[in-house]
Write an enzyme that holds these catalytic residues in place. Structure first.
Site, mmCIF file in Angstrom:
data_model
loop_
_atom_site.group_PDB
_atom_site.id
_atom_site.type_symbol
_atom_site.label_atom_id
_atom_site.label_comp_id
_atom_site.label_asym_id
_atom_site.label_seq_id
_atom_site.Cartn_x
_atom_site.Cartn_y
_atom_site.Cartn_z
ATOM 1 N N ASP A 107 0.861 -1.172 0.000
ATOM 2 C CA ASP A 107 0.000 0.000 0.000
ATOM 3 C C ASP A 107 0.913 1.242 0.000
ATOM 4 O OD1 ASP A 107 -1.691 2.081 0.589
ATOM 5 O OD2 ASP A 107 -2.604 1.125 2.350
ATOM 6 N N LYS A 164 8.216 9.024 16.369
ATOM 7 C CA LYS A 164 8.292 8.215 17.596
ATOM 8 C C LYS A 164 9.154 8.912 18.652
ATOM 9 C CE LYS A 164 8.047 3.803 15.121
ATOM 10 N NZ LYS A 164 6.686 3.385 15.283
ATOM 11 N N THR A 204 14.223 3.452 2.517
ATOM 12 C CA THR A 204 14.700 4.667 3.199
ATOM 13 C C THR A 204 16.003 5.187 2.602
ATOM 14 O OG1 THR A 204 15.998 3.457 4.849
ATOM 15 C CG2 THR A 204 13.673 3.823 5.363
ATOM 16 N N GLU A 251 29.602 7.674 5.732
ATOM 17 C CA GLU A 251 29.664 6.238 5.987
ATOM 18 C C GLU A 251 29.632 5.487 4.663
ATOM 19 O OE1 GLU A 251 26.226 4.751 8.324
ATOM 20 O OE2 GLU A 251 25.686 6.845 8.591
ATOM 21 N N ASN A 275 16.991 9.191 3.408
ATOM 22 C CA ASN A 275 18.038 9.271 4.431
ATOM 23 C C ASN A 275 19.370 9.657 3.798
ATOM 24 O OD1 ASN A 275 19.564 9.013 6.714
ATOM 25 N ND2 ASN A 275 19.142 6.850 7.063
ATOM 26 N N SER A 292 17.210 -1.273 15.618
ATOM 27 C CA SER A 292 17.858 0.026 15.400
ATOM 28 C C SER A 292 16.953 1.161 15.876
ATOM 29 C CB SER A 292 18.242 0.208 13.932
ATOM 30 O OG SER A 292 17.110 0.468 13.121
ATOM 31 N N HIS A 319 18.008 13.673 13.862
ATOM 32 C CA HIS A 319 18.426 12.764 12.792
ATOM 33 C C HIS A 319 17.178 12.070 12.243
ATOM 34 C CE1 HIS A 319 20.318 9.767 10.422
ATOM 35 N NE2 HIS A 319 19.874 8.777 11.174
ATOM 36 N N CYS A 331 25.826 7.989 11.339
ATOM 37 C CA CYS A 331 25.212 9.272 10.958
ATOM 38 C C CYS A 331 25.555 10.427 11.896
ATOM 39 C CB CYS A 331 23.693 9.135 10.876
ATOM 40 S SG CYS A 331 23.156 7.729 9.914
HETATM 41 N N1 CAA Z 1 -0.755 2.880 5.991
HETATM 42 C C1 CAA Z 1 -0.169 3.587 6.982
HETATM 43 N N2 CAA Z 1 0.907 3.130 7.686
HETATM 44 C C2 CAA Z 1 1.398 1.937 7.359
HETATM 45 C C3 CAA Z 1 0.838 1.143 6.343
HETATM 46 C C4 CAA Z 1 -0.292 1.661 5.650
HETATM 47 N N3 CAA Z 1 -0.878 0.986 4.672
HETATM 48 N N4 CAA Z 1 1.543 -0.007 6.249
HETATM 49 C C5 CAA Z 1 2.521 0.072 7.176
HETATM 50 N N5 CAA Z 1 2.432 1.239 7.843
HETATM 51 C C6 CAA Z 1 3.294 1.727 8.911
HETATM 52 C C7 CAA Z 1 3.643 0.672 9.954
HETATM 53 O O1 CAA Z 1 2.631 0.549 10.919
HETATM 54 C C8 CAA Z 1 4.938 1.254 10.526
HETATM 55 O O2 CAA Z 1 4.656 2.331 11.404
HETATM 56 P P1 CAA Z 1 4.770 2.114 13.002
HETATM 57 O O3 CAA Z 1 6.197 1.708 13.257
HETATM 58 O O4 CAA Z 1 4.444 3.448 13.538
HETATM 59 O O5 CAA Z 1 3.790 1.034 13.345
HETATM 60 C C9 CAA Z 1 5.592 1.891 9.297
HETATM 61 O O6 CAA Z 1 4.543 2.065 8.329
HETATM 62 C C10 CAA Z 1 6.669 1.044 8.656
HETATM 63 O O7 CAA Z 1 6.128 -0.238 8.399
HETATM 64 P P2 CAA Z 1 6.931 -1.551 8.841
HETATM 65 O O8 CAA Z 1 7.445 -1.391 10.247
HETATM 66 O O9 CAA Z 1 6.133 -2.727 8.503
HETATM 67 O O10 CAA Z 1 8.157 -1.406 7.809
HETATM 68 P P3 CAA Z 1 9.336 -2.394 7.548
HETATM 69 O O11 CAA Z 1 9.456 -3.405 8.615
HETATM 70 O O12 CAA Z 1 9.241 -2.843 6.146
HETATM 71 O O13 CAA Z 1 10.597 -1.411 7.622
HETATM 72 C C11 CAA Z 1 12.249 -0.345 8.988
HETATM 73 C C12 CAA Z 1 10.776 -0.407 8.600
HETATM 74 C C13 CAA Z 1 12.601 -1.559 9.858
HETATM 75 C C14 CAA Z 1 12.512 0.928 9.756
HETATM 76 C C15 CAA Z 1 13.118 -0.384 7.701
HETATM 77 O O14 CAA Z 1 12.794 0.681 6.860
HETATM 78 C C16 CAA Z 1 14.594 -0.363 7.966
HETATM 79 O O15 CAA Z 1 15.215 -1.385 8.285
HETATM 80 N N6 CAA Z 1 15.228 0.841 7.811
HETATM 81 C C17 CAA Z 1 16.662 0.984 7.977
HETATM 82 C C18 CAA Z 1 17.042 1.139 9.421
HETATM 83 C C19 CAA Z 1 16.591 2.472 9.989
HETATM 84 O O16 CAA Z 1 16.393 3.432 9.290
HETATM 85 N N7 CAA Z 1 16.492 2.521 11.330
HETATM 86 C C20 CAA Z 1 16.147 3.750 12.005
HETATM 87 C C21 CAA Z 1 16.919 3.898 13.294
HETATM 88 S S1 CAA Z 1 18.642 3.668 12.985
HETATM 89 C C22 CAA Z 1 19.190 5.168 12.392
HETATM 90 O O17 CAA Z 1 18.536 6.162 12.530
HETATM 91 C C23 CAA Z 1 20.513 5.194 11.667
HETATM 92 C C24 CAA Z 1 20.280 5.300 10.214
HETATM 93 O O18 CAA Z 1 20.191 6.380 9.665
HETATM 94 C C25 CAA Z 1 20.150 4.037 9.437
#
Ligand code: CAA
Length: 447
Positions: free
Chosen positions: A31, A253, A163, A83, A328, A211, A244, A120
């Site tokens: 979606d 969050k 991202t 990085e 990002n 993370s 960040h 970062c």
């Molecule tokens: N409508 C509205 N919202 C929806 C939706 C829909 N149809 N479908 C999903 N969502 C929401 C989910 O509920 C979730 O939100 P909440 O956490 O508030 O519940 C959000 O969209 C993301 O969905 P998922 O959690 O299912 O997504 P995912 O598991 O596929 O991936 C992630 C999310 C784990 C963050 C992934 O993008 C990832 O691994 N990213 C890289 C790591 C990262 O960025 N970490 C952040 C902290 S680390 C950091 O900051 C350092 C850095 O720069 C990397």
């Protein structure tokens, strides 16, 4: 004491974009709202075939130097935070200096160059180094150039793929700055973590959900540490809180947690008590689990209150505008958030001088840092001069197949079985031209 801070900023985005709701989501069978609402992203920036961390950094730096009328001898220090480095020994700053020396008469022979690494948070650490160098009186009247530059690519199919992003932020750190003065006070939250790392590999190994927990935990420690030196943070102290931004949903969050922390034992908590009760206190619960459940319920309620929503709309949402369009940028991300905030300030009434920002940086591995910044005289002209809107509008919109090509072309170890043409024409910029005899990367300026 003389003010030290950011005197100029330039942003350079990768020249390609991937549309997340319209191109990425359908391919993934998702979606589109998962990206636009859940993660909070519309587009990711990508580098064209001839762009990389050096070209984006050098192009940002050149624009900054030209606009400020600087020559190489005005710069006493060049630090690059990244990085995405492709060399374990030779720092990216030497490549960027080499590029700039192709177009300026002078040189950076007497500038100290380096490369900062801590995921970062390294961009903020490089600013710290420049601040300390100036404060120590070692700068001989010269300014420092700090460049945060990254191609934030994940392995194909990794959850982080949504991202991704690519871009550079160049910042001039100087005395009597024209944008923001940096606070002496800082807070840190730092622990040995394995949430996101690149052990001799280009694409990160990521425990995505972990993370996010680590980000929140280290930010909280940094806030507590900051308050231990700067005094309690009050809700009305700060006009903006640029954090960040790996994706805007992460900041959403963090903001909720920070708000709960900051309003505890204040009139803001009292004002909300009639509507959602007071915050649960651990002492009132028999066990940790029951306390955590109560906290979760309180947070769910807090999120929906007008009071919280109004604060979020004023102080946090304006920091996310650019991140939604670029993804990002790792080391550059918090500096993009600050810039978004200042662009919003420009649109608000009043001169903005003296407004303060609470800036939260984060690097996986992991460390958070929090400090304050105060807006200085002259900031409007600096922010008005940014051409980021034009850059964003000019980006080439990739189809899915083109995105796959771009990802492949930027994967260092990939043997390509096809020629991938550039998508845009270089103009008045540094470009990557190929490898030299020692496997060094080569660059040229295209007029
Ligand atoms: N409508 C509205 N919202 C929806 C939706 C829909 N149809 N479908 C999903 N969502 C929401 C989910 O509920 C979730 O939100 P909440 O956490 O508030 O519940 C959000 O969209 C993301 O969905 P998922 O959690 O299912 O997504 P995912 O598991 O596929 O991936 C992630 C999310 C784990 C963050 C992934 O993008 C990832 O691994 N990213 C890289 C790591 C990262 O960025 N970490 C952040 C902290 S680390 C950091 O900051 C350092 C850095 O720069 C990397």
């Amino acid at each position: 004491m003389t003010a030290v801070g950011i005197d100029a900023i330039e942003i350079r985005t990768g020249k390609l974009k991937l549309d997340l709701p319209n191109t990425f989501a359908p391919e993934k069978g998702d979606d589109p709202a998962k990206y636009t609402k859940g993660l909070g992203l519309n587009n990711s920036s990508f580098p064209d075939v001839y762009e990389d961390i050096v070209t984006m950094g050098a192009n940002a730096a050149k624009t900054l130097m030209d606009r400020k009328g600087l020559v190489p001898e005005d710069i006493g220090r060049i630090d690059v935070a990244t990085e995405s480095a492709f060399d374990h020994s030779k720092p990216v700053s030497t490549y960027i200096a080499g590029c700039l020396e192709q177009v300026y008469d002078g040189d950076f022979t007497h500038a100290n160059k380096g490369e900062r690494k801590f995921a970062c948070v390294a961009g903020t650490q490089a600013i710290d180094d420049a601040y300390n160098w100036i404060r120590a009186g070692r700068n001989r009247g010269r300014a420092a150039l700090v460049i945060a530059t990254d191609t934030a690519l994940y392995a194909r199919g990794d959850p982080g793929e949504a991202t991704q992003g690519a871009g550079a932020v160049a910042m001039l750190i100087d005395e009597d700055p024209s944008i923001v003065e940096l606070s002496t006070h800082q807070g840190y939250g730092s622990k040995d973590e394995t949430d996101f790392l690149k052990p001799n590999q280009q694409f990160p190994s990521v425990d995505g959900k972990r993370s996010m927990q680590v980000y929140l935990a280290r930010m909280r420690e940094a806030l507590e540490d900051y308050q231990s030196v700067a005094g309690k943070v009050e809700l009305d102290d700060f006009a903006y809180a640029p954090f960040h931004t790996p994706f805007p949903g992460m900041v959403r969050k963090a903001a909720l947690l920070a708000y709960r922390h900051v309003i505890r034992d204040t009139s803001y908590e009292d004002d909300l008590a009639g509507e959602i009760g007071r915050q649960p206190r651990e002492a009132e619960y028999d066990d940790r689990e029951a306390f955590e459940e109560a906290i979760r319920e309180y947070m769910d309620e807090l999120k929906g209150t007008d009071q919280y929503q109004a604060w979020y709309a004023d102080v946090v949402e304006p920091t996310l505008g650019l991140a939604r369009e670029v993804g990002n940028w790792y080391t550059g991300s918090v500096h993009v958030a600050r810039t978004s905030a200042l662009r919003d300030l420009l649109e608000r009434d009043g001169d903005g001088v003296g407004e303060t920002l609470l800036v939260g940086s984060y690097g996986s591995g992991a460390q958070a840092e929090i400090h304050a910044e105060t807006v200085c005289e002259g900031w409007q002209a600096e922010i008005e001069a940014l051409d980021i809107d034009a850059q964003l509008a000019a980006r080439y919109d990739l189809s899915w197949e083109e995105y796959e090509d771009v990802h492949d072309v930027h994967e260092y170890d990939k043997e390509l079985d096809r020629e991938i043409e550039e998508f845009t024409a270089p103009e008045a910029e540094f470009v990557f031209t190929g490898w030299g005899r020692m496997n060094e990367r080569k660059y040229a300026y295209i007029a």
